[in-house]
Design a protein around this motif. Structure first.
Motif, PDB file in Angstrom:
ATOM      1  N   ILE A   8     -15.369 -40.705  50.152  1.00 34.62           N
ATOM      2  CA  ILE A   8     -14.727 -41.547  51.160  1.00 34.62           C
ATOM      3  C   ILE A   8     -14.325 -42.889  50.549  1.00 34.62           C
ATOM      4  N   HIS A   9     -15.167 -43.424  49.643  1.00 39.06           N
ATOM      5  CA  HIS A   9     -14.846 -44.691  48.983  1.00 39.06           C
ATOM      6  C   HIS A   9     -13.791 -44.516  47.889  1.00 39.06           C
ATOM      7  N   CYS A  10     -13.727 -43.321  47.312  1.00 40.30           N
ATOM      8  CA  CYS A  10     -12.742 -43.060  46.244  1.00 40.30           C
ATOM      9  C   CYS A  10     -12.133 -41.679  46.433  1.00 40.30           C
ATOM     10  N   PRO A  11     -11.219 -41.507  47.415  1.00 39.78           N
ATOM     11  CA  PRO A  11     -10.597 -40.203  47.673  1.00 39.78           C
ATOM     12  C   PRO A  11      -9.848 -39.636  46.467  1.00 39.78           C
ATOM     13  N   ALA A  12      -9.450 -40.523  45.538  1.00 41.21           N
ATOM     14  CA  ALA A  12      -8.694 -40.059  44.371  1.00 41.21           C
ATOM     15  C   ALA A  12      -9.475 -39.043  43.551  1.00 41.21           C
ATOM     16  N   ILE A  13     -10.790 -39.046  43.689  1.00 43.63           N
ATOM     17  CA  ILE A  13     -11.627 -38.073  42.975  1.00 43.63           C
ATOM     18  C   ILE A  13     -11.159 -36.652  43.264  1.00 43.63           C
ATOM     19  N   LEU A  14     -10.652 -36.436  44.458  1.00 41.99           N
ATOM     20  CA  LEU A  14     -10.274 -35.088  44.864  1.00 41.99           C
ATOM     21  C   LEU A  14      -9.052 -34.562  44.112  1.00 41.99           C
ATOM     22  N   TYR A  15      -8.150 -35.457  43.669  1.00 38.73           N
ATOM     23  CA  TYR A  15      -6.944 -34.930  43.034  1.00 38.73           C
ATOM     24  C   TYR A  15      -6.891 -35.140  41.522  1.00 38.73           C
ATOM     25  N   TYR A  16      -7.924 -35.790  40.936  1.00 35.46           N
ATOM     26  CA  TYR A  16      -7.960 -35.852  39.477  1.00 35.46           C
ATOM     27  C   TYR A  16      -8.473 -34.531  38.936  1.00 35.46           C
ATOM     28  N   SER A  17      -7.894 -34.087  37.824  1.00 32.34           N
ATOM     29  CA  SER A  17      -8.342 -32.843  37.209  1.00 32.34           C
ATOM     30  C   SER A  17      -9.738 -33.037  36.620  1.00 32.34           C
ATOM     31  N   LEU A  18     -10.438 -31.938  36.427  1.00 29.55           N
ATOM     32  CA  LEU A  18     -11.791 -32.007  35.877  1.00 29.55           C
ATOM     33  C   LEU A  18     -11.804 -32.665  34.490  1.00 29.55           C
ATOM     34  N   PRO A  19     -10.918 -32.295  33.560  1.00 33.32           N
ATOM     35  CA  PRO A  19     -10.920 -32.967  32.253  1.00 33.32           C
ATOM     36  C   PRO A  19     -10.730 -34.481  32.353  1.00 33.32           C
ATOM     37  N   THR A  20      -9.876 -34.928  33.295  1.00 38.01           N
ATOM     38  CA  THR A  20      -9.643 -36.365  33.466  1.00 38.01           C
ATOM     39  C   THR A  20     -10.904 -37.061  33.945  1.00 38.01           C
ATOM     40  N   LEU A  21     -11.580 -36.486  34.947  1.00 38.36           N
ATOM     41  CA  LEU A  21     -12.808 -37.080  35.467  1.00 38.36           C
ATOM     42  C   LEU A  21     -13.887 -37.143  34.396  1.00 38.36           C
ATOM     43  N   VAL A  22     -14.036 -36.052  33.652  1.00 37.34           N
ATOM     44  CA  VAL A  22     -15.064 -35.999  32.605  1.00 37.34           C
ATOM     45  C   VAL A  22     -14.794 -37.063  31.544  1.00 37.34           C
ATOM     46  N   ALA A  23     -13.534 -37.171  31.104  1.00 38.90           N
ATOM     47  CA  ALA A  23     -13.181 -38.137  30.065  1.00 38.90           C
ATOM     48  C   ALA A  23     -13.413 -39.569  30.536  1.00 38.90           C
ATOM     49  N   ARG A  24     -13.036 -39.868  31.762  1.00 34.40           N
ATOM     50  CA  ARG A  24     -13.198 -41.233  32.266  1.00 34.40           C
ATOM     51  C   ARG A  24     -14.670 -41.585  32.474  1.00 34.40           C
ATOM     52  N   PHE A  25     -15.449 -40.641  32.983  1.00 35.79           N
ATOM     53  CA  PHE A  25     -16.871 -40.905  33.213  1.00 35.79           C
ATOM     54  C   PHE A  25     -17.581 -41.166  31.881  1.00 35.79           C
ATOM     55  N   HIS A  26     -17.364 -40.314  30.909  1.00 32.75           N
ATOM     56  CA  HIS A  26     -18.029 -40.480  29.612  1.00 32.75           C
ATOM     57  C   HIS A  26     -17.489 -41.707  28.879  1.00 32.75           C
ATOM     58  N   GLY A  27     -16.239 -42.046  29.109  1.00 27.55           N
ATOM     59  CA  GLY A  27     -15.696 -43.261  28.515  1.00 27.55           C
ATOM     60  C   GLY A  27     -16.419 -44.493  29.023  1.00 27.55           C
ATOM     61  N   LEU A  28     -16.752 -44.507  30.312  1.00 34.01           N
ATOM     62  CA  LEU A  28     -17.508 -45.621  30.890  1.00 34.01           C
ATOM     63  C   LEU A  28     -18.915 -45.686  30.317  1.00 34.01           C
ATOM     64  N   MET A  29     -19.536 -44.534  30.160  1.00 31.97           N
ATOM     65  CA  MET A  29     -20.881 -44.496  29.582  1.00 31.97           C
ATOM     66  C   MET A  29     -20.856 -45.028  28.146  1.00 31.97           C
ATOM     67  N   ASP A  30     -19.785 -44.725  27.406  1.00 28.78           N
ATOM     68  CA  ASP A  30     -19.694 -45.132  26.004  1.00 28.78           C
ATOM     69  C   ASP A  30     -19.577 -46.648  25.830  1.00 28.78           C
TER      70      ASP A  30
END
Length: 379
Positions: free
Chosen positions: A279-301
């Protein structure tokens, strides 16, 4: 010997001049296995100050058509208020316009005037979207779709935006658009929307996503059905539809399932927490799985914690490069994102500049008196 050579060269040049006429055709080149250019078309465009080289580069086939109506098309545009520069720009951008029959262009003009009665406004739209205006196929479908949308009391501004941005939706039979509008109405009312606000809601969706009418009605039902199965309430679903700018009809249930499964695992959250994040970030629904994975791990890095991302999931809307740039810029003013909130990082470029500006103001305040007024450059 020199005189003989010079005379031979002059004779050769004279023969070349006889073969090349004194007009724009002097630059016409015909290649083997290529249709010769229509010299009348080339000369007429040249007289209108159209950049022939640009037309040859991108739409050379137009110059080879046997029939064209260059002066007639220019006259129609001129009668609508276009000056010489605008006419040249339109014909350079969309040279196919000169292949349209004058009577068809005149009919199209009358059709568009019914939505844009102001000639200056209409010419501004044609200058930006010449391909949309000169899409002369399916005239009756265009007319019927305009009348149908006007019968819904939608503003001419919204209808005009659809005509300019998504002309395909006006070229198809009106019954298809009626089906989509009917589905949108059912969706809105089924999700708790008020009939009195339906027109405003429709206008908002159509304004945000001009291609909404091109999405099959079944796509709406499938996407909403999937989200309903995930436990979203009718009020939450209505909010998601509005937040996603009607893009929800473009989402496939299997892709949304992959995205939700990853977020649930990465954030180690419950189903209820997952709903709050979406609800706070509806964009999660339309990003592809590779995009979400890359962005999440990029933040962790870069040292951001999972809890920080969980509290500000909108950070996933930004690329890793943008996040890193913003973190470094904030660090130059002593703000360590890793020990604070990511809210200062998220948002548009304008949002970030405002947050960044506030940090700069804090740095300029005297340390001994935090509430003292700032010194201006003139003091």
């Amino acid at each position: 010997m020199l005189r003989v050579t010079t005379a031979s060269l002059c004779s050769y040049c004279q023969r070349i001049r006889l073969l090349v006429p004194n007009s724009a055709s002097a630059f016409t080149v015909t290649f083997p296995n290529k249709k010769p250019e229509n010299q009348l078309t080339v000369d007429s465009l040249y007289e209108l100050s159209v950049d022939i080289r640009k037309v040859r580069k991108f739409k050379a086939w137009v110059l080879s058509e046997k029939s064209s109506y260059v002066s007639e098309t220019a006259d129609v545009l001129r009668d609508m208020g276009a000056d010489t520069a605008v006419i040249a720009l339109i014909l350079e951008t969309h040279p196919e316009a000169v292949l349209c029959r004058p009577e068809d262009v005149a009919a199209q003009r009358d059709l568009w005037v019914s939505v844009f009665p102001n000639k200056r406004e209409l010419m501004g739209i044609i200058e930006k979207f010449p391909a949309s205006f000169f899409t002369l196929t399916h005239y009756s479908n265009q007319r019927d779709n305009i009348l149908y949308l006007q019968s819904l009391h939608l503003s001419n501004r919204i209808i005009g935006k659809l005509m300019a941005s998504a002309p395909q939706s006006f070229s198809r039979p009106v019954v298809l658009n009626k089906e989509v509008i009917h589905t949108l109405r059912e969706t809105y009312l089924d999700l708790g929307g008020d009939e009195g606000n339906l027109r405003i809601w429709l206008q908002k969706l159509l304004s945000q996503n001009p291609f909404i009418l091109l999405r099959p009605a079944e796509a709406w039902r499938d996407s909403l059905g999937f989200l309903r199965e995930q436990g979203f309430s009718t009020e939450e679903l209505l909010g998601l539809v509005s937040s996603l700018r009607a893009s929800i009809a473009e989402l496939r249930p299997e892709c949304m399932q992959q995205a939700l499964a990853f977020i649930e695992e990465a954030f180690e959250c419950s189903k209820d927490e997952l709903k709050v994040i979406v609800i706070h970030c509806p964009a999660i629904l339309y990003y592809s799985l590779p995009t979400l994975v890359a962005r999440f791990h990029g933040l962790m890095d870069v040292g951001v914690s999972m809890e920080q991302v969980k509290e500000s999931p909108n950070v996933l809307e930004l690329t890793t490069q943008i996040v890193l740039y913003r973190i470094q810029k904030l660090a130059s003013y002593g703000y360590d994102v890793r020990s604070g909130s990511l809210d200062v990082v998220v948002g548009t470029k304008k949002d970030f500049e405002m947050s960044y500006g506030k940090l700069q103001l804090r740095q300029q305040r005297p340390l001994f008196n935090p509430v003292a007024p700032l010194r201006s450059a003139e003091d």
